[in-house]
Write an enzyme that holds these catalytic residues in place. Structure first.
Site, PDB file in Angstrom:
ATOM      1  N   ARG A  80     133.203  21.297 -51.809  1.00 41.25           N
ATOM      2  CA  ARG A  80     133.776  22.068 -52.908  1.00 41.25           C
ATOM      3  C   ARG A  80     133.263  23.503 -52.986  1.00 41.25           C
ATOM      4  O   ARG A  80     133.792  24.317 -53.723  1.00 41.25           O
ATOM      5  CB  ARG A  80     133.530  21.338 -54.238  1.00 41.25           C
ATOM      6  CG  ARG A  80     134.503  20.191 -54.427  1.00 41.25           C
ATOM      7  CD  ARG A  80     134.160  19.365 -55.639  1.00 41.25           C
ATOM      8  NE  ARG A  80     132.995  18.506 -55.402  1.00 41.25           N
ATOM      9  CZ  ARG A  80     132.324  17.875 -56.359  1.00 41.25           C
ATOM     10  NH1 ARG A  80     132.660  18.039 -57.620  1.00 41.25           N
ATOM     11  NH2 ARG A  80     131.299  17.100 -56.056  1.00 41.25           N
TER      12      ARG A  80
ATOM     13  N   ASN B 235     109.022  70.207 -57.453  1.00 41.40           N
ATOM     14  CA  ASN B 235     110.261  70.151 -58.233  1.00 41.40           C
ATOM     15  C   ASN B 235     111.439  70.295 -57.278  1.00 41.40           C
ATOM     16  O   ASN B 235     111.561  71.292 -56.575  1.00 41.40           O
ATOM     17  CB  ASN B 235     110.259  71.281 -59.268  1.00 41.40           C
ATOM     18  CG  ASN B 235     111.383  71.101 -60.277  1.00 41.40           C
ATOM     19  OD1 ASN B 235     112.531  70.883 -59.895  1.00 41.40           O
ATOM     20  ND2 ASN B 235     111.051  71.180 -61.543  1.00 41.40           N
TER      21      ASN B 235
ATOM     22  N   LEU C 179     116.681  16.103 -50.612  1.00 41.75           N
ATOM     23  CA  LEU C 179     118.007  15.753 -50.113  1.00 41.75           C
ATOM     24  C   LEU C 179     118.898  16.995 -50.092  1.00 41.75           C
ATOM     25  O   LEU C 179     119.094  17.646 -51.117  1.00 41.75           O
ATOM     26  CB  LEU C 179     118.642  14.672 -50.986  1.00 41.75           C
ATOM     27  CG  LEU C 179     117.827  13.392 -51.177  1.00 41.75           C
ATOM     28  CD1 LEU C 179     118.681  12.335 -51.869  1.00 41.75           C
ATOM     29  CD2 LEU C 179     117.292  12.868 -49.852  1.00 41.75           C
ATOM     30  N   ALA C 180     119.392  17.280 -48.902  1.00 45.60           N
ATOM     31  CA  ALA C 180     120.232  18.472 -48.755  1.00 45.60           C
ATOM     32  C   ALA C 180     121.302  18.236 -47.705  1.00 45.60           C
ATOM     33  O   ALA C 180     121.699  19.134 -46.975  1.00 45.60           O
ATOM     34  CB  ALA C 180     119.370  19.668 -48.381  1.00 45.60           C
TER      35      ALA C 180
HETATM   36  C1  UD1 Z   1     123.599  11.075 -57.877  1.00 42.36           C
HETATM   37  C2  UD1 Z   1     123.016   9.812 -58.553  1.00 42.36           C
HETATM   38  C3  UD1 Z   1     123.387   9.842 -60.036  1.00 42.36           C
HETATM   39  C4  UD1 Z   1     122.880  11.119 -60.675  1.00 42.36           C
HETATM   40  C5  UD1 Z   1     123.400  12.320 -59.920  1.00 42.36           C
HETATM   41  C6  UD1 Z   1     122.765  13.580 -60.438  1.00 42.36           C
HETATM   42  C7  UD1 Z   1     123.017   8.070 -56.873  1.00 42.36           C
HETATM   43  C8  UD1 Z   1     123.699   6.862 -56.369  1.00 42.36           C
HETATM   44  N1  UD1 Z   1     123.569   8.639 -57.925  1.00 42.36           N
HETATM   45  O1  UD1 Z   1     125.010  10.926 -57.982  1.00 42.36           O
HETATM   46  O2  UD1 Z   1     122.826   8.708 -60.699  1.00 42.36           O
HETATM   47  O3  UD1 Z   1     123.251  11.148 -62.034  1.00 42.36           O
HETATM   48  O4  UD1 Z   1     123.098  12.230 -58.523  1.00 42.36           O
HETATM   49  O5  UD1 Z   1     123.376  14.700 -59.865  1.00 42.36           O
HETATM   50  O6  UD1 Z   1     121.992   8.466 -56.355  1.00 42.36           O
HETATM   51  N2  UD1 Z   1     122.956  13.464 -50.573  1.00 42.36           N
HETATM   52  C9  UD1 Z   1     122.581  13.416 -49.252  1.00 42.36           C
HETATM   53  N3  UD1 Z   1     123.093  12.458 -48.450  1.00 42.36           N
HETATM   54  C10 UD1 Z   1     123.948  11.517 -48.910  1.00 42.36           C
HETATM   55  C11 UD1 Z   1     124.333  11.555 -50.265  1.00 42.36           C
HETATM   56  C12 UD1 Z   1     123.817  12.543 -51.065  1.00 42.36           C
HETATM   57  O7  UD1 Z   1     121.788  14.252 -48.814  1.00 42.36           O
HETATM   58  O8  UD1 Z   1     124.353  10.663 -48.126  1.00 42.36           O
HETATM   59  C13 UD1 Z   1     122.390  14.495 -51.433  1.00 42.36           C
HETATM   60  C14 UD1 Z   1     123.428  15.518 -51.895  1.00 42.36           C
HETATM   61  O9  UD1 Z   1     123.443  16.641 -51.078  1.00 42.36           O
HETATM   62  C15 UD1 Z   1     122.938  15.879 -53.271  1.00 42.36           C
HETATM   63  C16 UD1 Z   1     122.230  14.638 -53.751  1.00 42.36           C
HETATM   64  O10 UD1 Z   1     121.912  13.900 -52.599  1.00 42.36           O
HETATM   65  O11 UD1 Z   1     122.001  16.938 -53.240  1.00 42.36           O
HETATM   66  C17 UD1 Z   1     123.071  13.829 -54.699  1.00 42.36           C
HETATM   67  O12 UD1 Z   1     124.231  13.421 -54.059  1.00 42.36           O
HETATM   68  P1  UD1 Z   1     125.612  13.309 -54.795  1.00 42.36           P
HETATM   69  O13 UD1 Z   1     126.640  12.791 -53.880  1.00 42.36           O
HETATM   70  O14 UD1 Z   1     125.916  14.575 -55.500  1.00 42.36           O
HETATM   71  O15 UD1 Z   1     125.272  12.174 -55.853  1.00 42.36           O
HETATM   72  P2  UD1 Z   1     126.086  11.781 -57.130  1.00 42.36           P
HETATM   73  O16 UD1 Z   1     127.160  10.840 -56.742  1.00 42.36           O
HETATM   74  O17 UD1 Z   1     126.450  12.966 -57.907  1.00 42.36           O
END
Ligand code: UD1
Ligand code: CA
Length: 453
Positions: free
Chosen positions: A17, A362, A10-11
């Site tokens: 931020r 040298n 997932l990226a």
């Molecule tokens: C998520 C987890 C949480 C965990 C945390 C760890 C869920 C609902 N929650 O929360 O339990 O403790 O990660 O960091 O999964 N991303 C996408 N597409 C999206 C949403 C997210 O690619 O639609 C990717 C983000 O780029 C990121 C990762 O998924 O790399 C996590 O997404 P983020 O929004 O940071 O999740 P958290 O709410 O922090």
């Protein structure tokens, strides 16, 4: 383990931020984009098929993530509706049918193969979901792992948690392995009825259990699961990476006097019994053989230092610097795209660029290879055992033969044959008593000035 596996990375995060014009996962740790760190770990875990879920900079992210050993298929998640939705962006890849589906994050780059293998091993033992968790003193913001009788029963997001659940310090890293044969069914059952109105991947635990499946959490060190939301956190990742790699190198036999001041690149290789003094920076592409010494305050990039060679203090090795056994590049010297032969010495205040320096030559203090004429770069060749007097300018293309001498202060524009002496400077003149006359004149001028004022 001969089970097939698809990694879904997932990226697609918005990276808001980071306040950056490029996707978060392209930001480097130890000079390598975060996404490439993740891919390298995927490759060392023996996984070759990767679905990369991207939200922006799709081509750049896919390119940066295409490290050796992995086949990357990018998928665009146009709308960011949660982690469950993100994994489903790779539906097509998941539908190919794998034994295991492993979810990892592009912004969690310090992960190693072990927790990934442990999660997959849990699937092999019959679990449908194996979540990678970590213990932390500060769980705020993370999903909590809710365990009952040793079994993972749910993951509760902070916003949806009650007080007792919030007190739990075992957290969801977000990384997990899912039974690949059931993954699509489980994922499509995820809804968005929660505090955030998002499709939570974490709901997969309760869904799998409701269907009679077993779920488990495996533990991993917090450091490996550190993520990145802003530049300050990026600097934390960098520190953690540096600490880990320095430790590896020291344990493998490299000496560092003040390791916390040595900065390595993702690909820095240093052999046993090398000594790295304080405040040394390694850019990409450096190999240092065992027994070499890098003195303090040196900066190396794209360079090779052979055994017994010494560098610095205050030396700069640029791409293509290749130091042979026992050679020496001393203080305030810069070397670029040059071979420094066995036992050759370039000790002080020198620039050597586009050059071949023969064994045991040298090079005197202040020598400059004038390699650039404003349009083209030219090569300087210095033979074995040649001696270049201090403050000489070697105007390339030019060569100095084996065993030749160049007098100090020469500007060498023509080739010097082997064993010849070349002088390229004005001959010295002596004017007896002239200093006295100059002194007398100066004193007269000073006297007349002070009389006027
Ligand atoms: C998520 C987890 C949480 C965990 C945390 C760890 C869920 C609902 N929650 O929360 O339990 O403790 O990660 O960091 O999964 N991303 C996408 N597409 C999206 C949403 C997210 O690619 O639609 C990717 C983000 O780029 C990121 C990762 O998924 O790399 C996590 O997404 P983020 O929004 O940071 O999740 P958290 O709410 O922090
Ligand atoms: Ca997060």
């Amino acid at each position: 383990m001969s089970r097939s596996c698809l990694a879904v990375i997932l990226a697609a995060g918005e990276s808001t931020r980071m306040k950056s014009s490029m996707s978060k996962v392209l930001h480097p740790v130890a000079g390598l984009p975060m996404i490439a760190h993740v891919m390298k770990t995927i490759a060392t875990s023996g996984i070759s098929d990767v679905a990369l879920v991207v939200g922006r900079d799709m081509d750049k992210v896919a390119k940066a993530g295409s490290v050796g050993g992995v086949n990357v298929t990018p998928f665009l998640q146009a709308e960011r509706l949660g982690t469950g939705h993100a994994v489903l962006a790779a539906r097509e890849a998941i539908a190919r049918g794998y034994d295991d589906v492993l979810v990892a994050y592009g912004d969690v780059p310090l992960i190693t193969a072990e927790p990934l293998m442990a999660a997959r091993a849990a699937l092999a033992q019959g679990h449908d979901v194996a979540v990678i968790g970590f213990h932390t003193a500060n769980p705020t913001g993370y999903g909590r792992l809710l365990v009952k009788d040793g079994e993972l029963v749910a993951i509760r997001e902070e916003r949806d948690a009650n007080e007792a659940e919030r007190a739990v310090t075992w957290c969801n890293s977000g990384l997990m392995a899912i039974n690949g044969r059931k993954a699509l069914d489980l994922l499509t059952r995820i809804g968005n009825a929660n505090a955030k109105g998002e499709y939570y991947l974490t709901d997969i635990v309760e869904i799998a259990r409701a269907l009679g499946g077993r779920t488990v959490a495996v533990d991993a060190p917090e450091e490996q699961l550190t993520g990145c939301n802003n530049r300050a956190e990026l600097a934390v990742l960098e520190r953690l990476w540096q600490e880990r790699r320095r430790h590896e190198l020291m344990v493998s036999g490299v000496s560092m006097i003040a390791p916390e001041t040595v900065f390595l690149s993702h690909d820095t290789e240093i052999g046993p019994d090398a000594l790295i003094e304080p405040n040394v920076v390694f850019g990409p592409g450096v190999t240092v053989e065992g027994g070499a010494i890098i003195h303090a305050f040196s900066h190396l990039e794209g360079a090779h230092v052979a055994t017994g060679a010494t560098v610095g203090p205050f030396a700069r090795l640029r791409p293509g610097a290749n130091l042979a056994t026992g050679s020496k590049v001393g203080n305030f010297c810069e070397v670029k795209k040059a071979e420094i032969g066995e036992g050759a010495k370039v000790n002080h205040l020198t620039y050597i660029g586009d050059a071949f320096i023969g064994a045991h030559a040298n090079i005197g203090a202040g020598t400059i290879t004038c390699n650039y004429d404003g349009v083209n770069k030219h090569v300087t060749r210095i033979g074995e055992g040649a001696f270049i007097g201090s403050n000489s300018a070697l105007v390339a293309p030019v060569s100095v033969g084996d065993g030749a001498f160049v007098a100090s202060g020469s500007v060498i524009t023509e080739d010097v044959p082997s064993d010849a002496l070349a002088l390229g400077r004005a001959r010295q003149e002596i004017k007896p008593e002239r200093a006295k006359a100059i002194r007398a004149r100066n004193q007269a001028i000073k006297a007349s000035r002070s009389a006027k004022s």
